[in-house]
Design a protein around this motif. Structure first.
Motif, short mmCIF file in Angstrom:
data_model
loop_
_atom_site.label_atom_id
_atom_site.label_comp_id
_atom_site.label_asym_id
_atom_site.label_seq_id
_atom_site.Cartn_x
_atom_site.Cartn_y
_atom_site.Cartn_z
N LYS A 183 36.81 5.69 30.02
CA LYS A 183 37.23 4.07 29.59
C LYS A 183 38.65 4.10 29.45
O LYS A 183 39.27 2.99 29.95
CB LYS A 183 36.66 3.71 28.20
N LYS A 184 39.37 5.00 28.98
CA LYS A 184 40.87 5.08 28.78
C LYS A 184 41.58 4.90 30.15
O LYS A 184 42.56 4.22 30.24
CB LYS A 184 41.35 6.30 27.92
N GLY A 186 40.63 3.43 32.51
CA GLY A 186 40.68 2.08 33.27
C GLY A 186 39.96 2.00 34.64
O GLY A 186 39.06 2.53 34.55
N THR A 187 40.40 1.40 35.32
CA THR A 187 39.85 1.08 36.78
C THR A 187 40.25 2.27 37.55
O THR A 187 41.15 2.88 37.82
CB THR A 187 40.74 -0.21 37.55
N ASN A 251 31.92 2.20 33.01
CA ASN A 251 32.79 1.22 33.47
C ASN A 251 32.60 -0.10 33.31
O ASN A 251 33.25 -1.10 33.37
CB ASN A 251 33.09 1.78 35.17
#
Length: 307
Positions: A183-184, A186-187, A251
C-alpha cells in the motif's frame, strides 16, 4: 449472464467486486491450510515451498506472456516488488510450514490471522492511516471470534506448543508488514499477475538452495494420493489465484478493509479441517464463524471508507 455483462456489473458495483474478491481469497486460502498439512506428510518444508514458488512463477509469468502483458518491471518498482514478496510470500509461507509441523493446523490458522491487528498498527505508523470507530468495532468483533476459536486447547501443547505459535506469529507479522508496504508503494504500473509471478521467482531462489542443502525429499513415485491432490489445489488456487487476488485486493481497498477481510480465511480453514482432518464441530466454532462474518460485514457493507 454473458461474461461481458458480468464484467460490466462488477465495474459498476465496486462493493460487489470487493465482496467477490474477499470470498475467493477466503475460500482459496482457507482450504489451503489442510492442503498444506496433507503435503507436509510427504514433503519437507523447504521442498514444499520450492515447488510452490517455482511453479507459481512459471505458471503466472507464462500466462502473462500468453496474454501479452509486459513482463518488464520498471526499475523503481523492483525494490518494492522484492521487499513485499519476501515478507508476504517467503516469510509468511516458510513460517507457516514449519509452524504447522509443531502445532495443530486449525490453531495455526487462527494465530496467523491475527495479522489484521498488526497491519492496522503498521498502517497507522507507516501510512498515517487512522483507525475509524467502525473499523475498530469490526476488528474487535473479528478478533473476538479468533480468540474464541483459540480457546484453552491452543495452550495445551506444552513445550512443543511454544515454538509453533511463535513461528506462526512471526508469519502474521511478516504478512502484515508486506501488505502495508504494498500500500505504501501506491500505484503500481505492472500488472498484478506480473508482480506476483516475479515475487514467486525471487522467493523460489533461496528455498531451492535451502532444499538442496538441507533436505532429502522422497521421490514423487512414493507420494500419497492425498499429497498429489493437495499439491494440485495448492498450486492452482493458493499459489496462482489467491496470491494474485490478494495483491489486487490490497490495491483496491484500504489496509483496514483488505486485512480485516482475511478474517474469513481461518473460519474456512477450521471448517475444512473439520471436514478433511476429522476435527469436531462445536458451538464455539459456530459462534466464532458468526463473529468473523460480522466483522467483515461491519467493515465492508456499511458507510464510506475514509481516505
Amino acid at each position: 449472464m454473458s461474461l461481458a455483462l458480468a464484467r460490466a456489473r462488477l465495474r459498476a458495483s465496486p462493493r460487489l467486486a470487493a465482496a467477490l474478491l474477499i470470498a475467493a481469497i477466503g475460500l482459496f486460502w482457507g482450504g489451503n491450510w489442510p492442503a498444506v498439512r496433507f503435503m507436509l506428510m510427504d514433503l519437507p518444508p523447504f521442498t514444499l515451498r520450492a515447488i510452490g514458488f517455482s511453479s507459481g512463477a512459471a505458471l503466472l509469468l507464462a500466462w502473462a506472456h500468453w496474454r501479452r502483458l509486459p513482463l518488464a518491471v520498471p526499475a523503481a518498482e523492483w525494490p518494492w516488488l522484492a521487499a513485499t514478496g519476501l515478507f508476504t510470500i517467503l516469510g509468511f509461507n516458510l513460517a507457516t510450514a514449519f509452524g504447522q509441523l509443531r502445532m495443530p493446523t486449525s490453531q495455526a490458522a487462527i494465530i496467523a490471522f491475527t495479522m489484521p491487528c498488526w497491519a492496522l498498527l503498521l498502517a497507522w505508523w507507516l501510512l498515517g492511516q487512522r483507525v475509524t470507530r467502525r473499523q475498530a468495532w469490526g476488528l474487535a468483533c473479528g478478533q473476538a471470534g479468533l480468540l474464541l476459536l483459540l480457546g484453552p486447547a491452543a495452550l495445551a501443547g506444552g513445550v512443543q506448543g511454544v515454538v509453533g505459535p511463535l513461528l506462526i506469529l512471526g508469519a502474521a507479522l511478516s504478512w502484515a508488514l508486506g501488505t502495508v508496504l504494498i500500500k505504501k508503494r501506491g500505484t503500481w504500473q505492472s500488472h498484478a499477475v506480473v508482480v506476483t509471478g516475479w515475487q514467486f521467482a525471487i522467493c523460489a531462489l533461496p528455498t531451492i538452495v535451502l532444499m538442496l542443502a538441507l533436505e532429502s525429499p522422497p521421490p514423487p513415485s512414493s507420494w500419497q494420493l492425498s499429497t498429489w491432490l493437495a499439491l494440485g489445489y495448492h498450486l492452482l488456487f493458493s499459489i496462482c489465484l489467491a496470491q494474485m487476488l490478494w495483491f489486487m485486493n490490497v490495491n483496491r481497498l484500504s489496509v483496514a478493509q483488505s486485512t480485516i477481510s482475511t478474517l474469513i480465511i481461518p473460519t474456512v480453514g477450521v471448517a475444512s479441517a473439520i471436514l478433511l482432518l476429522g476435527e469436531p464441530l462445536t458451538a464455539r466454532v459456530l459462534l466464532a464463524l458468526l463473529l468473523t462474518l460480522a466483522a467483515v460485514a461491519i467493515v465492508m457493507l456499511h458507510g464510506r471508507e475514509s481516505a
